[in-house]
Write a protein that holds these residues in place. Structure first.
Motif, PDB file in Angstrom:
ATOM      1  N   GLY A  35     -45.406  65.023  -5.075  1.00 48.74           N
ATOM      2  CA  GLY A  35     -45.201  66.423  -4.703  1.00 48.74           C
ATOM      3  C   GLY A  35     -45.337  66.699  -3.216  1.00 48.74           C
ATOM      4  N   LYS A  36     -45.666  65.691  -2.426  1.00 45.27           N
ATOM      5  CA  LYS A  36     -45.843  65.881  -0.989  1.00 45.27           C
ATOM      6  C   LYS A  36     -44.587  65.448  -0.225  1.00 45.27           C
ATOM      7  N   ASP A  37     -44.387  66.084   0.929  1.00 40.84           N
ATOM      8  CA  ASP A  37     -43.409  65.600   1.899  1.00 40.84           C
ATOM      9  C   ASP A  37     -44.151  64.683   2.862  1.00 40.84           C
ATOM     10  N   TRP A  88     -39.028  60.815  -4.646  1.00 41.95           N
ATOM     11  CA  TRP A  88     -38.731  61.287  -3.303  1.00 41.95           C
ATOM     12  C   TRP A  88     -37.292  60.952  -2.905  1.00 41.95           C
ATOM     13  N   PRO A 146     -39.270  66.716  -3.237  1.00 38.62           N
ATOM     14  CA  PRO A 146     -40.121  66.041  -2.250  1.00 38.62           C
ATOM     15  C   PRO A 146     -39.306  65.083  -1.377  1.00 38.62           C
ATOM     16  N   GLU A 167     -48.718  73.269   2.880  1.00 38.10           N
ATOM     17  CA  GLU A 167     -49.705  72.559   2.067  1.00 38.10           C
ATOM     18  C   GLU A 167     -49.142  71.290   1.430  1.00 38.10           C
ATOM     19  N   HIS A 168     -47.837  71.123   1.480  1.00 34.08           N
ATOM     20  CA  HIS A 168     -47.224  69.924   0.901  1.00 34.08           C
ATOM     21  C   HIS A 168     -46.931  68.844   1.946  1.00 34.08           C
ATOM     22  N   THR A 169     -47.224  69.118   3.197  1.00 31.87           N
ATOM     23  CA  THR A 169     -46.839  68.196   4.271  1.00 31.87           C
ATOM     24  C   THR A 169     -47.925  67.165   4.558  1.00 31.87           C
ATOM     25  N   ASP A 220     -53.719  69.293   2.458  1.00 28.18           N
ATOM     26  CA  ASP A 220     -54.472  69.100   1.216  1.00 28.18           C
ATOM     27  C   ASP A 220     -55.653  68.164   1.490  1.00 28.18           C
TER      28      ASP A 220
END
Length: 581
Positions: free
Chosen positions: A267-269, A364, A427, A504-506, A537
């Motif tokens: 879920g992160k980039d 991804w 993502p 928040e995803h970076t 995060d």
């Protein structure tokens, strides 16, 4: 009393039939002609002596030429080369027919070794190592590309012509010089033998007494040592392929199921960003560190305000001064890629790379942002990149900045426009290579308002920082200042991008690829580069809490130093399934 025989009269003898002609008759023109012949012979003899002296000086200079610029001092040429003494002894011992061929061969080898020492000087100044005659030929093409980017096509062509002329002229001149000296020695064999014996005795005496000139032994063995070192290097380089294949055969993640890869980053980039020439020198050199430290301190505070935290450490790069792609491959593959042969072997294998692991995991989209690439790059598929944006595809229409044609700020904005800013995307994992801090560090772009970047033409109006490359490289202090300004610009671009577009995803991983050239490092052998992980995060950084890294964007001087090839396995382990999970 003896009398002169006909045809062997003394210069002042007057024959009986000359009458008074000696005083002003027919004999005067003959005497005048003889004197003129002697006068015309003196310049010819002087020219011959001058040519011989010049030939000896040329050969001596070629034999004593060092292979490092910092050793190129007058005292370096005030020594006795054993190779020259040995060549003279050999030529005196050879029969006449073989002497000329031996002299030609010796002169040719001397010229070729002089060229090798000249190439070594360039490699030492940029890469802090000598030229490898097995593995480094491809780097000459990279040097040509660098000249084309920094001096234009015309400048690159003229330089290539000049280099080719020197490469042909030096062996030719040393060959001619050796043949001439061999001819002179054969005409004056006894003096030549005596002189050779005296020089051999002097060389032996210097060795025995340990006499030195300018810190180097007076009894020189430069070319003999060079040949011996290069023979060992060739053997090592040829064996390196076998060694590397054995190392590459072991891959701890080759059979990891996709569902167990990178579970801690789902879920992160994830943005893996290389900052060109960002090395330990940037944080420790007194002329550079205060400015860079201030940029990192300000960035740490600003990112903390935006909710980000960072941890930083050190990696030891396989290269210094250049060879960025080797460092990138080392970081991404988990193998020590220190030469082009290893790079080729790697990119024709099925090795799991860090970027490829994201694609294999299936969660991804992977992209490469490569402003330094201006031609086909088939290696992108090996590194697991779904799409590669080279220089032409970034849409930049502004001015160039030395070797770097695309300013880092625009590169990052183009990434947002082309990939991260797209609506409805999933993502994203990106490898981003920033090039504004690539030498010659002149000119350096100015930071622009992010909203005004457009197609890059704004950089024409903003102008540049510092001087042009020709001015900067006249002075070591100016070189350091240019490097400092370029690194500061690159770091501000990275920090500014994260503040503006991060959420928040970076997760940002940014690092240097290698130390700058010795003109900045002062020839330091250290190859450490900073590496930093930034995340919003807190769980992301909790996974690396055991690494001992420093909090913030700047690693402490005593933070852990890992070999760069260790990062892939540590990263995939930290962000894989946890024990008991």
């Amino acid at each position: 009393m003896s009398h002169p025989t006909p045809g062997h009269l003394p210069d002042d003898t007057v024959t009986p039939d000359s009458g008074g002609a000696a005083a002003g008759g027919a004999a005067a023109p003959e005497a005048s002609a003889g004197a003129g012949s002697r006068r015309s012979g003196r310049p010819a003899r002087g020219a011959a002596v001058g040519a011989t002296v010049l030939a000896a000086a040329l050969l001596l200079g070629a034999l004593l030429l060092p292979n490092r610029l910092d050793s190129l001092t007058p005292s370096a040429f005030l020594r006795l080369p054993v190779e020259g003494i040995g060549l003279a002894a050999l030529l005196l011992a050879l029969p006449p027919r073989a002497r000329r061929a031996g002299a030609a061969a010796g002169g040719l080898v001397t010229g070729l070794l002089a060229l090798l020492k000249g190439v070594d000087m360039g490699f030492q100044e940029v890469l802090l190592r000598p030229f490898d005659p097995v593995l480094d030929w491809s780097l000459l093409g990279n040097a040509a590309d660098y000249l084309r980017e920094t001096s234009g096509r015309a400048g690159a062509v003229l330089t290539a012509i000049g280099v080719l002329a020197v490469a042909l002229a030096v062996p030719a001149l040393t060959t001619l010089a050796a043949v001439r000296l061999a001819t002179v020695m054969s005409r004056h064999r006894r003096p030549a033998v005596r002189a050779t014996l005296v020089l051999a005795l002097a060389w032996t005496t210097c060795v025995t007494l340990g006499l030195r000139s300018g810190g180097a032994p007076v009894a020189a063995t430069i070319d003999a040592d060079l040949v011996a070192d290069r023979v060992r290097q060739v053997r090592t380089s040829l064996a390196d392929a076998r060694v590397f294949r054995r190392q590459a055969a072991h891959d701890a993640f080759a059979h990891t199921p996709p569902g167990r890869l990178l579970t801690g980053l789902r879920g992160k980039d994830v943005l893996v960003t290389f900052v060109e020439s960002y090395g330990r020198t940037a944080l420790e050199d007194p002329a550079v560190a205060p400015r860079i430290g201030a940029v990192l301190d300000e960035g740490t505070a600003a990112l903390r305000t935006a909710g980000f935290r960072a941890r930083s450490g050190w990696l030891r790069s396989p290269v210094t001064g250049g060879g960025s792609w080797l460092a990138h491959a080392t970081f991404l593959s988990g193998l020590w890629i220190s030469n082009q042969q290893r790079f080729h072997t790697l990119t024709t294998s099925d090795r799991t790379t860090l970027t490829g692991a994201f694609r294999t995991a299936g969660a991804w989209r992977t992209a490469g942002i490569m402003p330094g690439i201006d031609r086909a790059w088939p290696e992108g598929g090996f590194f697991g990149l779904d799409h590669v944006y080279d220089r032409a595809r970034l849409g930049y229409h502004g001015p160039g900045f030395g070797w770097s044609q695309v300013p880092d700020q625009f590169t990052l904005e183009a990434f947002r426009r082309l990939e991260s800013g797209r609506r409805g995307r999933g993502p994203l994992m990106a490898e981003i290579v920033l090039t504004s801090s690539h030498h010659p560090w002149a000119p350096v772009p100015r930071m622009a308002d992010w909203g005004s970047l457009g197609d890059g033409s704004v950089f024409r109006r903003l102008g540049t920082q510092g001087k042009d490359a020709e001015e900067v490289w006249k002075d070591p202090q100016s070189v350091r200042a240019g490097y400092r300004d370029a690194i500061a610009y690159s770091l501000r671009s990275v920090i500014g991008f994260l503040r503006r577009y991060g959420d928040e995803h970076t997760v940002l991983v940014f690092l240097g690829d290698h130390q700058p050239v010795p003109a900045v490092t002062g020839g330091s052998p250290r190859k450490d580069v900073p590496v930093t992980i930034v995340a919003h995060d807190p769980k992301v950084l909790e996974r690396i809490s055991g690494w001992g890294w420093t909090e913030g964007l700047e690693p402490a001087a005593d933070a852990p130093v890992w070999a760069m090839d260790a990062f892939r396995d540590r990263f995939l382990t930290a962000y894989g399934p946890q024990p008991g999970g």
